[in-house]
Design an enzyme around this catalytic site. Structure first.
Site, PDB file in Angstrom:
ATOM      1  N   LYS A   1     -44.282 -11.491  34.579  1.00 46.18           N
ATOM      2  CA  LYS A   1     -45.598 -11.471  35.917  1.00 46.18           C
ATOM      3  C   LYS A   1     -46.956 -11.276  35.803  1.00 46.18           C
ATOM      4  CE  LYS A   1     -45.210 -10.057  40.293  1.00 46.18           C
ATOM      5  NZ  LYS A   1     -46.322  -9.978  40.550  1.00 46.18           N
ATOM      6  N   SER A   2     -47.222 -10.301  34.712  1.00 46.62           N
ATOM      7  CA  SER A   2     -48.523 -10.143  35.005  1.00 46.62           C
ATOM      8  C   SER A   2     -49.305 -11.064  33.956  1.00 46.62           C
ATOM      9  CB  SER A   2     -48.805  -8.844  34.328  1.00 46.62           C
ATOM     10  OG  SER A   2     -48.577  -7.844  35.409  1.00 46.62           O
TER      11      SER A   2
ATOM     12  N   ARG B   1     -51.423 -14.565  33.689  1.00 42.00           N
ATOM     13  CA  ARG B   1     -52.766 -14.351  32.463  1.00 42.00           C
ATOM     14  C   ARG B   1     -52.847 -15.540  31.393  1.00 42.00           C
ATOM     15  NH1 ARG B   1     -52.118  -9.799  35.053  1.00 42.00           N
ATOM     16  NH2 ARG B   1     -53.803  -8.302  34.683  1.00 42.00           N
TER      17      ARG B   1
ATOM     18  N   GLY C   1     -51.060 -10.704  45.243  1.00 43.69           N
ATOM     19  CA  GLY C   1     -52.694 -10.358  44.840  1.00 43.69           C
ATOM     20  C   GLY C   1     -53.011 -10.417  43.373  1.00 43.69           C
TER      21      GLY C   1
ATOM     22  N   ARG D   1     -53.985  -7.905  52.465  1.00 43.17           N
ATOM     23  CA  ARG D   1     -54.580  -6.908  51.753  1.00 43.17           C
ATOM     24  C   ARG D   1     -56.044  -7.176  51.383  1.00 43.17           C
ATOM     25  NH1 ARG D   1     -49.804  -7.917  46.560  1.00 43.17           N
ATOM     26  NH2 ARG D   1     -51.290  -6.110  46.708  1.00 43.17           N
TER      27      ARG D   1
ATOM     28  N   ASP E   1     -46.220  -0.576  40.320  1.00 45.78           N
ATOM     29  CA  ASP E   1     -45.176  -1.120  40.754  1.00 45.78           C
ATOM     30  C   ASP E   1     -43.569  -0.456  41.294  1.00 45.78           C
ATOM     31  OD1 ASP E   1     -46.880  -2.615  41.286  1.00 45.78           O
ATOM     32  OD2 ASP E   1     -46.242  -3.967  39.290  1.00 45.78           O
TER      33      ASP E   1
ATOM     34  N   LYS F   1     -50.016  -2.282  48.620  1.00 42.37           N
ATOM     35  CA  LYS F   1     -50.011  -3.138  47.629  1.00 42.37           C
ATOM     36  C   LYS F   1     -48.563  -4.685  48.970  1.00 42.37           C
ATOM     37  CE  LYS F   1     -50.315  -1.923  43.728  1.00 42.37           C
ATOM     38  NZ  LYS F   1     -50.759  -2.441  42.816  1.00 42.37           N
TER      39      LYS F   1
ATOM     40  N   ARG G   1     -45.908   0.501  50.942  1.00 50.70           N
ATOM     41  CA  ARG G   1     -44.818   0.490  50.129  1.00 50.70           C
ATOM     42  C   ARG G   1     -44.078   1.937  50.369  1.00 50.70           C
ATOM     43  NH1 ARG G   1     -45.719  -2.973  44.417  1.00 50.70           N
ATOM     44  NH2 ARG G   1     -44.302  -4.618  45.554  1.00 50.70           N
TER      45      ARG G   1
ATOM     46  N   ARG H   1     -40.179  -6.046  46.011  1.00 50.74           N
ATOM     47  CA  ARG H   1     -39.839  -4.807  45.802  1.00 50.74           C
ATOM     48  C   ARG H   1     -39.037  -4.079  46.292  1.00 50.74           C
ATOM     49  NH1 ARG H   1     -41.752  -6.189  40.430  1.00 50.74           N
ATOM     50  NH2 ARG H   1     -43.984  -7.034  40.621  1.00 50.74           N
TER      51      ARG H   1
HETATM   52  C1  S3P Z   1     -51.012  -6.169  38.346  1.00 54.20           C
HETATM   53  C2  S3P Z   1     -52.560  -4.795  38.503  1.00 54.20           C
HETATM   54  C3  S3P Z   1     -51.121  -4.340  39.757  1.00 54.20           C
HETATM   55  C4  S3P Z   1     -49.611  -4.800  40.109  1.00 54.20           C
HETATM   56  C5  S3P Z   1     -49.812  -5.683  39.951  1.00 54.20           C
HETATM   57  C6  S3P Z   1     -50.040  -6.453  38.982  1.00 54.20           C
HETATM   58  C7  S3P Z   1     -51.916  -7.284  37.154  1.00 54.20           C
HETATM   59  O1  S3P Z   1     -51.849  -4.184  40.787  1.00 54.20           O
HETATM   60  O2  S3P Z   1     -49.321  -3.921  41.196  1.00 54.20           O
HETATM   61  O3  S3P Z   1     -48.096  -6.372  40.845  1.00 54.20           O
HETATM   62  O4  S3P Z   1     -50.904  -8.173  36.871  1.00 54.20           O
HETATM   63  O5  S3P Z   1     -53.099  -6.840  36.748  1.00 54.20           O
HETATM   64  P1  S3P Z   1     -53.340  -3.010  41.296  1.00 54.20           P
HETATM   65  O6  S3P Z   1     -54.163  -3.722  40.490  1.00 54.20           O
HETATM   66  O7  S3P Z   1     -53.596  -3.305  42.550  1.00 54.20           O
HETATM   67  O8  S3P Z   1     -52.999  -1.856  40.906  1.00 54.20           O
END
Ligand code: S3P
Length: 447
Positions: free
Chosen positions: A28-29, A33, A101, A129, A327, A354, A358, A403
């Site tokens: 996902k991250s 990006r 987020g 959030r 996560d 989150k 959680r 999650r």
């Molecule tokens: C993420 C960073 C994390 C993670 C989120 C994905 C990212 O969040 O919990 O699922 O892709 O940069 P935080 O930056 O709030 O720790």
């Protein structure tokens, strides 16, 4: 978007041995990006293995609203015609980032130094959030933010027409905040510096280098000092998105607690900023073999052979490991319930902000399943009941959190009585094939 339709309850029952191969979707991250950096490059970025979860689809839609051409060619195969750093067009409507987020915070970063105005919103979870953690550093570049009380969405960002570069020490360990500052720094002149005490996932740094940005990381006593040279021309890339270790966590943990299981989970990231769960599980006595180590999509990966592990023991998870498994605490707390002895998770207050709180969501749900829990603001302690020892027989509230939903469904696969979740619909945000993949391995899930 999740959470806007009807709730979809789902139930997991004690399942027979899980077997087969669990090929989880793209990270996902890295998927967010790939779309965002692709939109900021000049020319066509080609992506394979993109996660087609709702969070990422919402980011694709947002990049279109800012003027990039984003096209799906086949499953996971996408292209982005980027407009260049500073080339965004002002969106004609509100940007709705759904449940994500990561989406909203990264996109705020990349428009904050463009001199444009954009308004952001999201679902009921995202609107709760905190955004101040991102808008505070963006204000240093010259951007202004107008949101609801407590820095909540909906929020309008008025970008800085003449941004100045920034030196910023992260007050929380957050890859989202780090990335938002780096993205804003792309369109500022001079050098933007981000300092992080505890290393968080480093996909932005790795990918920015791949897209041709000038960036270097110094590792010193202060932590990581990341320096980015502003106003580069980003070059389009071919991005092969590796599988998501945070999604892999669910079949892996299910196999560890469902008696007789033996599964293969290919291509799980061994990136040191993402693999904290796997280190923890091995310390607990999990039977995991790391086979065929190699590189995929620029990430170190291995194939995981995972067998039912009836003798896992509770441990103290070192707090400094939290950013590399942030996560994964919900699913770890389920595994902890099936281990013997106490699992102590300290330094985890970030879990409270989150997709849901959680710590609270896991504590209440596990208690309803018959597990003893201790918690405070920054700590979660699970008193393990041993293999097969969790009574179950409860419905967990998922609070629009994918999650939490997946964690309790995994719990139900090994508990004595079924475990239900009040709403499985948020699972589409990160792991749209969860139900089919888990039932394919032999899990019993019913709607
Ligand atoms: C993420 C960073 C994390 C993670 C989120 C994905 C990212 O969040 O919990 O699922 O892709 O940069 P935080 O930056 O709030 O720790």
């Amino acid at each position: 978007m999740s959470g806007h339709g009807d709730a979809q309850p789902m139930t997991a029952r004690k399942s027979g041995p899980l077997s087969g191969t669990a090929a989880v979707p793209g990270d996902k991250s890295i998927s967010h990006r790939a779309l965002i950096f692709g939109a900021m490059a000049v020319g066509e970025t080609k992506i394979t293995g993109l996660l087609e979860g709702q969070d990422v689809l919402d980011t694709a839609k947002a990049m279109r609203a800012f003027g990039a051409e984003v096209t799906q060619h086949g499953p996971g195969a996408w292209s982005v015609h980027g407009v260049g750093v500073g080339g965004f067009r002002e969106p004609a409507d509100v940007i709705d980032c759904g449940n994500s987020g990561t989406g909203v915070r990264l996109i705020m970063g990349c428009m904050a130094t463009t001199g444009m105005t954009a308004t952001f919103t999201g679902d009921a979870s995202l609107r709760k959030r905190p955004m101040g953690r991102v808008t505070d550093p963006l204000a240093l570049f010259g951007a202004r933010a107008y949101g609801r009380h407590g820095g909540r969405l909906p929020m309008t960002i008025v970008g800085a027409a003449n941004p100045v570069p920034v030196r910023y020490a992260l007050p929380v360990a957050s890859a989202q905040v780090k990335s938002a500052v780096l993205l804003a720094g792309l369109n500022a002149p001079g050098e933007t510096v981000v300092i992080e005490k505890e290393p968080t996932r480093d996909h932005s740094e790795r990918m920015l280098l791949g897209f041709g940005a000038e960036l270097h990381v110094e590792k010193g006593a202060e932590g990581h000092i990341i320096t980015l040279k502003g106003q580069p021309e980003l070059r389009p890339q071919t991005v092969a998105v590796p599988r998501d270790p945070s999604s892999a966590a669910f079949p892996v943990c299910a196999a560890l607690i469902v008696e007789g299981s033996d599964i293969l989970v290919p291509g799980v990231s061994q990136n040191l900023t993402r693999n904290g769960l796997y280190i923890t599980l091995v310390e607990m006595g999990a039977e995991i073999e790391f086979q065929n180590p190699r590189e995929e999509g620029g990430e170190p990966v291995a194939d995981l052979r995972v067998r039912f592990s009836g003798n896992m023991k509770g441990i103290e998870v070192p707090p400094e490991r939290a950013p590399s498994m942030i996560d994964e605490y919900p699913i770890l707390s389920v595994v902890a319930a099936f281990a013997s002895g106490k699992t102590v998770m300290r330094g985890v207050k970030e879990l409270r902000v989150k997709e849901s709180d959680r710590i609270d969501a896991m504590a209440r749900g596990l208690e309803a399943c018959g597990v003893t829990i201790e918690e405070d603001e920054d700590t979660l302690i699970v008193h393990g009941m041993g293999a097969g020892g969790v009574p179950g027989g409860a419905t967990a509230a998922t609070h629009l959190d994918h999650r939490i939903a997946m964690s309790f469904l995994v719990c139900g696969m090994a508990a004595q009585k079924p475990v239900s979740v009040d709403d499985a619909s948020p699972i589409v945000t990160s792991f749209p094939i969860f139900e089919g993949l888990m039932t394919g391995l032999g899990a019993t899930l019913t709607r």
